[in-house]
Design a protein around this motif. Structure first.
Motif, PDB file in Angstrom:
ATOM      1  N   PRO A   1      12.344  21.095  26.118  1.00  0.00           N
ATOM      2  CA  PRO A   1      13.725  20.784  25.706  1.00  0.00           C
ATOM      3  C   PRO A   1      14.117  19.327  25.904  1.00  0.00           C
ATOM      4  O   PRO A   1      15.066  18.854  25.254  1.00  0.00           O
ATOM      5  CB  PRO A   1      14.568  21.699  26.606  1.00  0.00           C
TER       6      PRO A   1
ATOM      7  N   ALA B   1      11.800  25.967  18.141  1.00  0.00           N
ATOM      8  CA  ALA B   1      12.305  25.543  19.456  1.00  0.00           C
ATOM      9  C   ALA B   1      13.149  26.625  20.101  1.00  0.00           C
ATOM     10  O   ALA B   1      13.068  26.855  21.318  1.00  0.00           O
ATOM     11  CB  ALA B   1      13.130  24.264  19.298  1.00  0.00           C
TER      12      ALA B   1
ATOM     13  N   ALA C   1      12.326  28.446  23.549  1.00  0.00           N
ATOM     14  CA  ALA C   1      13.260  28.428  24.675  1.00  0.00           C
ATOM     15  C   ALA C   1      13.670  29.828  25.097  1.00  0.00           C
ATOM     16  O   ALA C   1      13.990  30.054  26.271  1.00  0.00           O
ATOM     17  CB  ALA C   1      14.510  27.620  24.306  1.00  0.00           C
TER      18      ALA C   1
ATOM     19  N   ASP D   1      22.407  26.845  26.380  1.00  0.00           N
ATOM     20  CA  ASP D   1      21.316  25.872  26.287  1.00  0.00           C
ATOM     21  C   ASP D   1      20.279  26.269  25.238  1.00  0.00           C
ATOM     22  O   ASP D   1      19.657  25.399  24.615  1.00  0.00           O
ATOM     23  CB  ASP D   1      20.632  25.721  27.644  1.00  0.00           C
ATOM     24  N   LYS D   2      20.080  27.547  25.050  1.00  0.00           N
ATOM     25  CA  LYS D   2      19.095  28.005  24.079  1.00  0.00           C
ATOM     26  C   LYS D   2      19.522  27.690  22.659  1.00  0.00           C
ATOM     27  O   LYS D   2      18.680  27.610  21.748  1.00  0.00           O
ATOM     28  CB  LYS D   2      18.857  29.506  24.262  1.00  0.00           C
TER      29      LYS D   2
ATOM     30  N   ILE E   1      19.646  23.318  22.051  1.00  0.00           N
ATOM     31  CA  ILE E   1      18.416  22.644  21.657  1.00  0.00           C
ATOM     32  C   ILE E   1      18.215  22.702  20.146  1.00  0.00           C
ATOM     33  O   ILE E   1      17.664  21.773  19.537  1.00  0.00           O
ATOM     34  CB  ILE E   1      17.201  23.248  22.407  1.00  0.00           C
TER      35      ILE E   1
END
Length: 483
Positions: free
Chosen positions: A62, A114, A118, A368-369, A372
């Motif tokens: 990340p 991504a 994650a 946060d997942k 990104i």
């Protein structure tokens, strides 16, 4: 796919792959530096070092991915502009948005990858990483002890002359100093010819079995004049067992919460389920505490002044039937109960605050997942227009801009998370603060690059200064002509 799209994809993806590998290697070195104390001087074999690094690598993605996209975008479009390839595209009627179209699709695919990474790989790697650090002592407990020097293991300082066996569990020439609970040095020493470290997956206690040794303990006489004689007690043994808590090895916290319930170890579905449970638990505790407090504390039915005065008068009448000594005891008991209630309130409030921080950390991990994913698009739409504007490729100016932008993004992101975790702002704004602040920059750069406007319009900055100088000259020149 047209030739132009293939060319742009080849240019961008090649630059991206190179930059990603270099940055990933740099961040890996940083990880090794952070955990050098756990790796150095413990006779770790090559396989265990590789496992240690492999479990710590996914957490770096990340950080590396958005920076790699930003730097690759600036370098790719900077090279196109520097070699007038972008000018040739524009002369052929190809706009910046058309040139970015195929790359935008590639960034979208990269963002999906991504997110999956994650949501699935990083939680698994985090779980394995923390438990690997915890269980490394259980797999090879002798790693905590270094030959030929004293090693600090829990409440003991252990020195061995030689380690042998498959995992180094067989020890020879053992000297142990037990730390004093009062912190006034070691008063107990143990010497043994040899020994063995015994551990089990079913328990967190490590056993050190000593063979053929002596046990020495200093004795502090009650009389001060006898202390100069330095008396001590000595006993010999054929076999002696010492139990050592494995949590002291490698300095790893082995609480259940930190090993299995850390927010970074959970997927999106797990986080949603955990957040629901944590929120319900906190709300239940609030209701329970309020009900218990209401039953313990005598509250007034309402706040009318006449009733308050009646209560005070009633208390005075009740106290009047006791003597002064009994009155003092009653008032002391009442004060003690009130103080106890205040302590309970403070303790409960602190516990509720900690639970709220835990909830906020899980909410931040959930956002946060998705951050990104947006960060990949954001860095691309900042880097591509910026490269077209500055018209510089290579590793010079693009690196400067990329580092400045990414440091700003990372600093704002960290700052927002810290504030939101302390419940200063909602977790949503804390997680998305950096994206919200840098999105206008992406829009501005895209607009200026599309309309062939430079990074900074110097006319806007210099025009007011020129007007001031013109007015000054107009005042000075007429006065000189009159003279």
């Amino acid at each position: 796919m047209k030739i132009l799209d293939r060319y742009l994809l080849k240019t961008f993806l090649g630059t991206f792959a190179t930059v990603f590998v270099i940055l990933f290697f740099v961040f890996i070195l940083q990880t090794v530096w952070l955990f050098i104390a756990e790796l150095a001087g413990k006779d770790l074999d090559f396989v265990m070092v590789i496992k240690f690094l492999a479990f710590s690598m996914p957490r770096i993605v990340p950080l590396v991915l958005p920076l790699s996209i930003l730097l690759a975008s600036i370098m790719s479009f900077g090279n196109l502009s520097e070699h007038y390839e972008f000018a040739a595209m524009k002369s052929s009627g190809i706009s910046l948005q058309r040139a970015m179209r195929s790359l935008t699709i590639a960034i979208a695919i990269l963002s999906i990858v991504a997110f999956l990474f994650a949501n699935n790989v990083i939680p698994y790697a985090e779980f394995r990483f923390v438990n690997f650090r915890k269980n490394i002592a259980q797999a090879k407990p002798a790693l905590a002890i270094t030959e030929g020097q004293f090693s600090d293991v829990g409440s003991y300082n252990i020195k061995v002359n030689k380690k042998s066996g498959e995992n180094g569990n067989h020890l020879t020439g053992i000297t142990i100093h037990q730390k004093s609970l009062n912190g006034d040095g070691s008063k107990t020493a143990i010497r043994a010819t040899d020994g063995e470290l015994i551990s089990s997956d079913k328990t967190s206690i490590l056993q050190l079995v000593l063979n053929d040794g002596n046990y020495y303990q200093d004795i502090v006489p009650k009389k001060y004049e006898d202390r100069d004689k330095l008396p001590f007690a000595k006993s010999s043994f054929k076999k002696y067992r010492i139990n050592i808590d494995l949590s002291q090895l490698n300095k790893v916290d082995t609480k259940d919460e930190s090993v299995s319930n850390t927010s970074t170890m959970l997927t999106v579905n797990d986080l949603k389920y955990t957040l629901d449970s944590l929120t319900k638990n906190r709300n239940t505790e609030i209701v329970s505490f309020s009900e218990n407090s209401g039953s313990r504390i005598a509250t007034l039915s309402n706040n009318n002044a006449p009733q308050v005065s009646k209560k005070k008068a009633l208390v005075k009448n009740l106290l009047s039937i006791y003597n002064n000594k009994q009155k003092v005891e009653i008032l002391k008991a009442a004060s003690s109960n009130a103080q106890s209630t205040l302590y309970t309130i403070d303790a409960t409030r602190s516990e509720l605050d900690n639970k709220k921080k835990n909830i906020n950390s899980h909410i931040l991990a959930l956002y946060d997942k998705f951050v990104i994913v947006y960060a990949c698009f954001l860095m691309f739409f900042i880097g591509a227009p910026l490269g077209a504007i500055i018209r510089k490729g290579g590793l010079g100016l693009p690196i400067v801009f990329a580092v400045l932008i990414f440091i700003s993004f990372h600093f704002i992101n960290t700052f927002g998370k810290r504030i939101s975790q302390e419940d200063g702002i909602p977790p949503f704004f804390g997680a998305w603060m950096s994206s919200m602040i840098l999105t206008p920059l992406a829009v501005l750069l895209t607009y200026r690059a599309t309309n062939d406007i430079g990074l900074i319009n110097m006319d806007v900055l210099l025009a007011p200064v020129q007007k001031v100088f013109q007015k000054l000259f107009q005042k000075i020149i007429p006065s000189q002509n009159k003279e």
